[in-house]
Write a protein that holds these residues in place. Structure first.
Motif, short mmCIF file in Angstrom:
data_model
loop_
_atom_site.label_atom_id
_atom_site.label_comp_id
_atom_site.label_asym_id
_atom_site.label_seq_id
_atom_site.Cartn_x
_atom_site.Cartn_y
_atom_site.Cartn_z
N TRP A 30 37.68 1.94 0.72
CA TRP A 30 37.18 0.82 1.53
C TRP A 30 36.56 1.40 2.81
CZ3 TRP A 30 36.69 -3.44 -1.02
CH2 TRP A 30 37.61 -3.77 -2.02
N GLY A 43 30.37 -8.38 -2.24
CA GLY A 43 31.67 -9.02 -2.23
C GLY A 43 31.82 -10.03 -3.36
N GLU A 44 30.80 -10.84 -3.56
CA GLU A 44 30.82 -11.82 -4.63
C GLU A 44 30.91 -11.14 -5.99
OE1 GLU A 44 27.72 -15.06 -6.58
OE2 GLU A 44 27.59 -14.61 -4.43
N LEU A 46 32.32 -8.25 -6.71
CA LEU A 46 33.69 -7.76 -6.92
C LEU A 46 34.63 -8.90 -7.27
CD1 LEU A 46 34.14 -5.07 -4.12
CD2 LEU A 46 34.07 -4.69 -6.59
N ARG A 47 34.48 -10.02 -6.59
CA ARG A 47 35.34 -11.17 -6.89
C ARG A 47 35.12 -11.66 -8.31
NH1 ARG A 47 34.06 -12.43 -1.48
NH2 ARG A 47 32.28 -13.70 -2.13
N ASP A 48 33.86 -11.78 -8.72
CA ASP A 48 33.58 -12.27 -10.07
C ASP A 48 34.07 -11.30 -11.14
OD1 ASP A 48 32.41 -14.48 -8.95
OD2 ASP A 48 30.34 -13.81 -9.27
N GLY A 51 38.25 -10.24 -9.53
CA GLY A 51 39.13 -11.17 -8.85
C GLY A 51 39.73 -10.63 -7.57
N HIS A 52 39.12 -9.60 -7.00
CA HIS A 52 39.65 -9.01 -5.77
C HIS A 52 38.77 -9.37 -4.58
CE1 HIS A 52 42.81 -6.90 -7.72
NE2 HIS A 52 42.02 -6.14 -8.43
N GLU A 53 39.41 -9.71 -3.47
CA GLU A 53 38.70 -10.03 -2.24
C GLU A 53 38.63 -8.78 -1.37
OE1 GLU A 53 36.55 -12.68 -0.01
OE2 GLU A 53 37.67 -13.22 -1.83
N PRO A 54 37.43 -8.33 -1.00
CA PRO A 54 37.33 -7.15 -0.14
C PRO A 54 37.99 -7.39 1.21
CG PRO A 54 35.20 -7.73 -1.10
CD PRO A 54 36.12 -8.87 -1.37
N ARG A 101 39.36 -6.01 -16.13
CA ARG A 101 40.67 -6.52 -15.73
C ARG A 101 41.05 -7.58 -16.73
NH1 ARG A 101 42.48 -9.48 -10.01
NH2 ARG A 101 44.73 -9.37 -10.42
N ARG A 104 39.31 -11.12 -17.83
CA ARG A 104 37.95 -11.23 -17.28
C ARG A 104 36.98 -10.42 -18.14
NH1 ARG A 104 37.43 -13.11 -12.01
NH2 ARG A 104 39.41 -13.72 -11.07
#
Length: 282
Positions: A30, A43-44, A46-48, A51-54, A101, A104
Motif C-alpha cells: 500500500w 479503488g473501484e 479492487l472492490r469489484d 471486495g477489499h476497500e483500499p 477470491r 467472485r
C-alpha cells in the motif's frame, strides 16, 4: 503454452512457471499519496474484483512473488501484506496471473516481473499501464452491432498503477463475456493450435481431420478470414492497430473444442489508436 525462443534467457523461477501449477496468496504494497500514480478507477476495480476497500490516501501496488528490485525495495519500506482470501496462479504469459477470491469472478493481474524472458526484462512500464487503460476506453466506443457482426471481444484493462520512482507497476484485466463460467465456452491462443502435445499431432491437425474441408480451406475459412476481417475493421474503421500476434489473439472454443468463429484480443497495452483518423471520422 508459449515457450520462449531461448530458454537460457528465461530467468523466471521454476515455482512461478505455469507448468508447475502453483498457487500463492496475492501480495500488495500500500503506497501512500505521492508514491504512486494510478490510472482508471483503481479503488473501484479492487472492490469489484476482490471486495477489499483500499486504505485511505493510499494506492495498491500488487506485486509478483518474483518482483523487480524496485518493488522489493518498496515492500521493505512500506511493508508487504497479502490481500485476504485472494489467490493467484501463473498463466502462459509469465507476468500475467489468474487471481480470484471465493464467490467472485476471477480476473487477470498483469504484474511487473523481476525476470528476463526472451532477452527482455518483463517489468510493466508506465506507458504500457496508461495505454492499456486508455485503449480499453477506446474499445468501449466500438458499436455493439459491429462487435456482434464480426464476432470479436477483448480483455478490458480498466485500471492500474505504477510506483512514482521506477515507473513500473501493474494492470487489472477483466475476463471477457465469452467466458461464461459454465464451461460452455473457452479461449485458446492461436499459438496453441500448432503447439506440441506430448507426441500427439497439434490440435490444428485434429480440427482439420474432424472437418469436411481440406487443410488449406480450413485454415483460410476458420482462421485467416475472421482474423483479416476483424483487424481490417479495427484499423480502417476505428483507427485501432493491434499487435495481433499469436499470443494476443485467442479463439473462442465451444464445449466440443471447435472454434465458434469469434476472436478475443488481449494485451491492449500493446495497441495504438490514430487520433487524427478518429477526429476526421467525427
Amino acid at each position: 503454452m508459449l515457450v520462449p525462443i531461448d530458454q537460457r534467457s528465461n530467468t523466471v523461477r521454476e515455482a512461478y512457471r505455469p507448468e508447475r501449477r502453483n498457487v500463492w496468496p496475492q501480495q500488495v504494497v500500500w503506497l501512500p499519496d505521492g508514491a504512486a500514480r494510478t490510472y482508471g478507477a483503481l479503488g473501484e476495480g479492487l472492490r469489484d474484483a476482490f471486495g477489499h476497500e483500499p486504505p485511505a490516501r493510499s494506492a495498491a501496488l500488487l506485486v509478483h512473488p518474483q518482483a523487480p528490485a524496485a518493488h522489493r525495495r518498496l515492500a521493505a519500506t512500506y511493508g508487504c501484506t497479502t490481500l485476504p482470501g485472494v489467490w493467484a496462479t501463473p498463466t502462459a504469459s509469465y507476468r500475467s496471473v489468474l487471481a480470484w477470491r471465493e464467490g467472485r469472478p476471477a480476473v487477470v493481474l498483469k504484474l511487473s516481473l523481476g525476470a528476463v524472458v526472451g532477452r527482455i526484462r518483463r517489468a510493466l512500464k508506465e506507458p504500457q499501464v496508461a495505454r492499456g487503460v486508455i485503449m480499453s476506453r477506446v474499445f468501449e466506443t466500438i458499436p455493439l452491432e459491429a462487435r456482434e457482426r464480426l464476432g470479436f471481444d477483448w480483455f478490458p484493462e480498466p485500471a492500474g498503477a505504477v510506483d512514482a520512482v521506477s515507473g513500473r507497476g501493474w494492470l487489472l484485466r477483466r475476463l471477457p463475456a465469452a467466458l461464461d463460467g459454465q464451461g460452455r465456452r473457452s479461449l485458446l491462443p492461436h499459438f496453441s493450435l500448432i503447439s506440441a502435445r506430448d507426441g500427439r499431432p497439434p490440435l490444428l491437425v485434429d480440427l482439420i481431420r474432424a472437418s469436411a474441408l481440406g487443410p488449406e480451406d480450413y485454415v483460410l475459412e476458420n482462421l485467416v478470414r475472421p482474423y483479416v476481417e476483424v483487424l481490417s475493421y479495427l484499423l480502417f474503421e476505428e483507427g485501432i492497430q493491434l499487435e495481433g500476434h499469436s499470443q494476443n489473439v485467442l479463439l473462442e472454443i465451444d464445449e466440443h473444442d471447435r472454434p465458434t468463429g469469434r476472436l478475443v484480443f488481449r494485451d491492449l497495452s500493446d495497441a495504438t489508436v490514430s487520433i487524427p483518423m478518429r477526429l476526421a471520422r467525427g
